[in-house]
Design an enzyme around this catalytic site. Structure first.
Site, PDB file in Angstrom:
ATOM      1  N   CYS A  40    -106.776 -67.307   9.797  1.00 49.03           N
ATOM      2  CA  CYS A  40    -106.932 -68.041  11.056  1.00 49.03           C
ATOM      3  C   CYS A  40    -106.180 -69.360  10.939  1.00 49.03           C
ATOM      4  O   CYS A  40    -105.756 -69.747   9.861  1.00 49.03           O
ATOM      5  CB  CYS A  40    -108.399 -68.331  11.322  1.00 49.03           C
ATOM      6  N   ARG A  93    -100.650 -66.716  12.274  1.00 56.74           N
ATOM      7  CA  ARG A  93    -101.728 -66.432  11.290  1.00 56.74           C
ATOM      8  C   ARG A  93    -102.802 -65.528  11.880  1.00 56.74           C
ATOM      9  O   ARG A  93    -103.689 -65.043  11.178  1.00 56.74           O
ATOM     10  CB  ARG A  93    -102.361 -67.757  10.850  1.00 56.74           C
ATOM     11  N   TRP A 111    -107.920 -64.508  13.552  1.00 57.28           N
ATOM     12  CA  TRP A 111    -107.693 -63.114  13.162  1.00 57.28           C
ATOM     13  C   TRP A 111    -109.039 -62.606  12.692  1.00 57.28           C
ATOM     14  O   TRP A 111    -109.555 -63.068  11.675  1.00 57.28           O
ATOM     15  CB  TRP A 111    -106.656 -63.010  12.058  1.00 57.28           C
ATOM     16  N   ASN A 168    -111.379 -71.474   8.780  1.00 58.58           N
ATOM     17  CA  ASN A 168    -110.489 -70.465   8.218  1.00 58.58           C
ATOM     18  C   ASN A 168    -111.048 -70.083   6.853  1.00 58.58           C
ATOM     19  O   ASN A 168    -111.280 -70.949   6.015  1.00 58.58           O
ATOM     20  CB  ASN A 168    -109.066 -71.002   8.062  1.00 58.58           C
ATOM     21  N   GLY A 169    -111.293 -68.798   6.636  1.00 55.01           N
ATOM     22  CA  GLY A 169    -111.798 -68.330   5.341  1.00 55.01           C
ATOM     23  C   GLY A 169    -112.976 -67.400   5.549  1.00 55.01           C
ATOM     24  O   GLY A 169    -113.143 -66.810   6.612  1.00 55.01           O
ATOM     25  N   GLU A 214     -90.152 -49.611   2.029  1.00 54.33           N
ATOM     26  CA  GLU A 214     -90.033 -50.807   2.882  1.00 54.33           C
ATOM     27  C   GLU A 214     -89.556 -50.426   4.283  1.00 54.33           C
ATOM     28  O   GLU A 214     -90.067 -50.923   5.284  1.00 54.33           O
ATOM     29  CB  GLU A 214     -89.091 -51.818   2.235  1.00 54.33           C
ATOM     30  N   LYS A 271     -91.701 -51.192   7.708  1.00 53.21           N
ATOM     31  CA  LYS A 271     -91.153 -51.869   8.895  1.00 53.21           C
ATOM     32  C   LYS A 271     -91.372 -51.019  10.142  1.00 53.21           C
ATOM     33  O   LYS A 271     -91.822 -51.491  11.173  1.00 53.21           O
ATOM     34  CB  LYS A 271     -89.651 -52.144   8.697  1.00 53.21           C
ATOM     35  N   GLU A 328     -95.197 -50.693  11.129  1.00 51.29           N
ATOM     36  CA  GLU A 328     -95.978 -51.877  11.499  1.00 51.29           C
ATOM     37  C   GLU A 328     -95.511 -52.503  12.806  1.00 51.29           C
ATOM     38  O   GLU A 328     -96.259 -53.252  13.420  1.00 51.29           O
ATOM     39  CB  GLU A 328     -95.979 -52.914  10.381  1.00 51.29           C
ATOM     40  N   HIS A 358     -92.758 -31.556  -3.921  1.00 54.31           N
ATOM     41  CA  HIS A 358     -94.159 -31.543  -4.378  1.00 54.31           C
ATOM     42  C   HIS A 358     -95.130 -31.772  -3.220  1.00 54.31           C
ATOM     43  O   HIS A 358     -96.255 -32.222  -3.432  1.00 54.31           O
ATOM     44  CB  HIS A 358     -94.331 -32.611  -5.464  1.00 54.31           C
ATOM     45  N   LYS A 394     -99.749 -62.573   9.955  1.00 48.95           N
ATOM     46  CA  LYS A 394     -98.664 -62.866   9.022  1.00 48.95           C
ATOM     47  C   LYS A 394     -99.181 -63.029   7.599  1.00 48.95           C
ATOM     48  O   LYS A 394     -98.499 -62.694   6.648  1.00 48.95           O
ATOM     49  CB  LYS A 394     -97.934 -64.139   9.459  1.00 48.95           C
TER      50      LYS A 394
END
Ligand code: AGP
Length: 608
Positions: A2, A27, A74, A100-101, A481, A485, A488, A504, A603
């Site tokens: 947050c 955030r 968030w 925040n936390g 990666e 991308k 997300e 496999h 983020k």
């Protein structure tokens, strides 16, 4: 994750808080809110949604005042809705809190308070702070803040207002970072530098278990024992200037295009081609330590983990040190054998990812030497580790990491070259790679100029429900990666696999409806990759191929080719990821997704 902002000064607080929330919304952006002191009461406005939509509904006349706090959320405890938005307050709205936390003992405290007759209005842990502060405040804000430190467990950064304190903000810090910005007849409180740049001239970083009383003309810091403490300030480096999109439609596209310059700056600042040496003496590892290391653990999450995969390869192949990549949240579970012959490298853009911080702390506690490969040196991880290699990607605003990834790859390659030097290497690796490193910014720039080919492929894959990304060797991480991308930001279910895995299991997925992206550029893995491509073709699968300019045989096998220049195989992952970044970007844009702030994401993830 947050974001907190607080302002007390000579200007109206509301516009400062709204701008601060906007700059902090990377955030988290599930909900937002403000509290402003006005004529003896706290005016609170908050709701689910983004600041861009909420702020126009807030009436400046009703929210007049020169002291206030703000928050962008968030969600961790409680779904995103108005009651769970911050600021949280006590029943009498005498106290407003932004946080925040994580309050780890919130359930026990909530039960205790409910037993004392408190009625909770939200599902958040934060509301507990508001009730506790209100019940312990008898005019002394420091004493009330100390009671929070004594009662509450977890990681929390708080900004608090009390209706009886017109222009005072109370800041409390345990674990989660909290900064105080010093201005002219105004002072601010914020989760990070962004809202302070351009407004404050200097900054104080609140220490662990410290309390601050902030007014327009003074800042006083207190320890957990209530004693007043001295503090140091540092000027705000105006290279951390406010960031705009510079004409690009999205931060993500801007940051993709920044890569050539960032790569150039990093390499140019670290490679002394004339002396054939890599300069990394500021990271705090001596040649003797490099010679004594018996293992390197590379630790990270998400994109940072994918960079760890590459780092393990180059440290082993160039420096000859056994190296392994471990997802940060799995590190402790592996009960790693740690001592001073182990180097633990924590990779993190934000430097605040809780999983990575915990893993780094475990390495420190276990006696390993630790290094942070970070984009934010002034961060929780940056302060915990023994040394930092700053990747200098500059602020990365888009939630999907792009330029940070390629900077991490380059930084890890430089670290491997430096380690090789220290361990008696003959310098041949750097001699071999120096020309390729010099060309690298232009190679990336060349790929950026081929966006038309990407657009054509994106128009095709935009309708896909599933995608497969395949790579081998150094490019196995590139495939992971590229898939991350895509998933997300476009919300297409994309899986990345080392291509050797196809037989496999994953080959069962191949169909015309599921495009396969394969990285088959020149080098030791190309022919085997072409073999994988043939397997997919034989089952009528669609192929998007990342191929080296001029590879006409490969071209015959592909529905779409994303061409890249001829690059040394060891450096190729830096170039090969760029068309995949662009493909994800364009696909998401065509699908109408929010490219910079995808749903459900933030983020920085500062909770486990
Ligand atoms: C990358 O595109 C994602 N946003 C995410 O995986 C990110 O890399 C991860 O959360 C780690 O963040 P950090 O680098 O700040 O530690």
């Amino acid at each position: 994750m947050c974001g907190i902002i607080g302002y007390t000064g000579s200007s109206q607080a509301l516009p400062v808080l709204v701008q601060g929330i906007r700059l902090l919304s990377y955030r988290g952006y599930d909900s937002a809110g403000v509290s402003i002191w006005n004529d003896g009461s706290l005016r609170i406005r908050k709701d689910q949604g983004r600041i861009e939509d909420l702020a126009p509904r807030w009436n400046p006349d009703e929210l007049a005042g020169t002291a206030g706090i703000g928050h962008t959320r968030w969600a961790t405890h409680g779904v995103p809705n108005m009651p769970n938005a911050h600021p949280q307050h006590d029943a009498g709205e005498q106290v407003a809190v932004v946080h925040n936390g994580i309050l780890e003992n919130d359930l026990a405290l909530r039960e205790r308070l409910e037993g004392e007759g408190v009625v909770f209005a939200s599902d958040t842990d934060t509301e507990v702070f508001a009730h506790l502060f209100a019940r312990s405040f008898e005019g002394d804000a420091v004493a009330a803040a100390r009671s929070l430190l004594e009662t509450c467990h977890g990681a929390f950064a708080l900004a608090i207002q009390h209706a009886s304190l017109p222009s005072t903000l109370v800041a409390v810090r345990r674990g989660s970072p909290l900064l105080i910005g010093l201005g002219v007849r105004e002072n601010l409180v914020a989760s990070d530098l962004r809202p302070l740049v351009g407004r404050a001239d200097a900054v104080i970083e609140l220490g662990e278990d410290q309390i601050a009383l902030v007014t327009p003309d003074s800042v006083r810091l207190f320890g957990a024992d209530g004693g007043e403490v001295e503090y140091a300030t540092r000027p705000i480096d105006h290279s951390e200037r406010d960031i705009g999109k510079d004409g690009y439609p999205h931060f993500m596209l801007k940051e993709i295009h920044e890569q050539p310059d960032r790569i150039y700056e990093l390499i140019a600042s670290r490679v002394d081609a004339e002396r054939g040496a890599v300069r990394l003496d500021d990271v705090g590892i001596t040649d003797d330590q490099w010679r004594r290391f018996e293992r390197v653990d590379l630790i990270g999450c998400g994109t940072a983990f994918h960079a760890c995969l590459y780092g393990a390869y180059v440290l082993e192949s160039i420096a000859g040190i056994p190296a392994r990549a471990v997802m940060a949240h799995e590190y402790e579970a592996r009960a790693p054998r740690l001592n001073d012959r182990v180097l633990a490298i924590a990779l993190s853009q934000s430097g605040e990812t809780m999983d990575t911080k915990i893993a780094a702390q475990a390495a420190i506690d276990g006696g390993a030497h630790t290094l942070g490969v970070l984009n934010v040196r002034q961060s929780v991880i940056g302060r915990a580790v023994h040394g930092v290699l700053d990747i200098h990607a500059g602020p990365e605003v888009a939630v999907a990491s792009t330029k940070v990834y390629t900077q991490m790859l380059c930084a890890l390659l430089l670290l491997a070259l430096r380690a090789s030097q220290a361990r008696g290497g003959d310098g041949r690796h750097l001699q071999e790679l120096a020309p390729a490193l010099k060309r690298l910014p232009d190679d990336v720039r060349a790929v950026l100029g081929r966006f038309d080919g990407v657009r054509e492929a994106a128009r095709d894959v935009r309708r896909a429900g599933d995608m497969l990304f395949l790579g081998r060797g150094y490019d196995a991480g590139t495939a992971l990666e590229g898939a991350l991308k895509m998933k997300e930001i476009s919300y297409i279910h994309a899986e990345g696999y080392p291509a050797g895995e196809m037989k496999h299991g994953p080959i069962a997925l191949v169909s015309r409806e599921m495009p396969t992206v394969a990285i088959a550029t020149e080098g030791p893995t190309r022919d085997r990759m072409i073999g994988n491509v043939r397997e997919v073709r034989a089952r009528d699968g669609e192929i998007l191929l990342v191929a080296t300019d001029g590879d006409v045989d490969a071209e015959k096998l592909a529905d779409f080719v994303l061409w890249v220049p001829s690059v040394h195989p060891l450096i190729a992952p830096v170039v090969n990821v760029v068309p995949l970044q662009l493909l994800a970007y364009e696909t998401a844009r065509l699908r109408g997704c929010d490219v910079d702030q995808p749903r459900n994401l933030a983020k920085t993830v500062t909770v486990q």
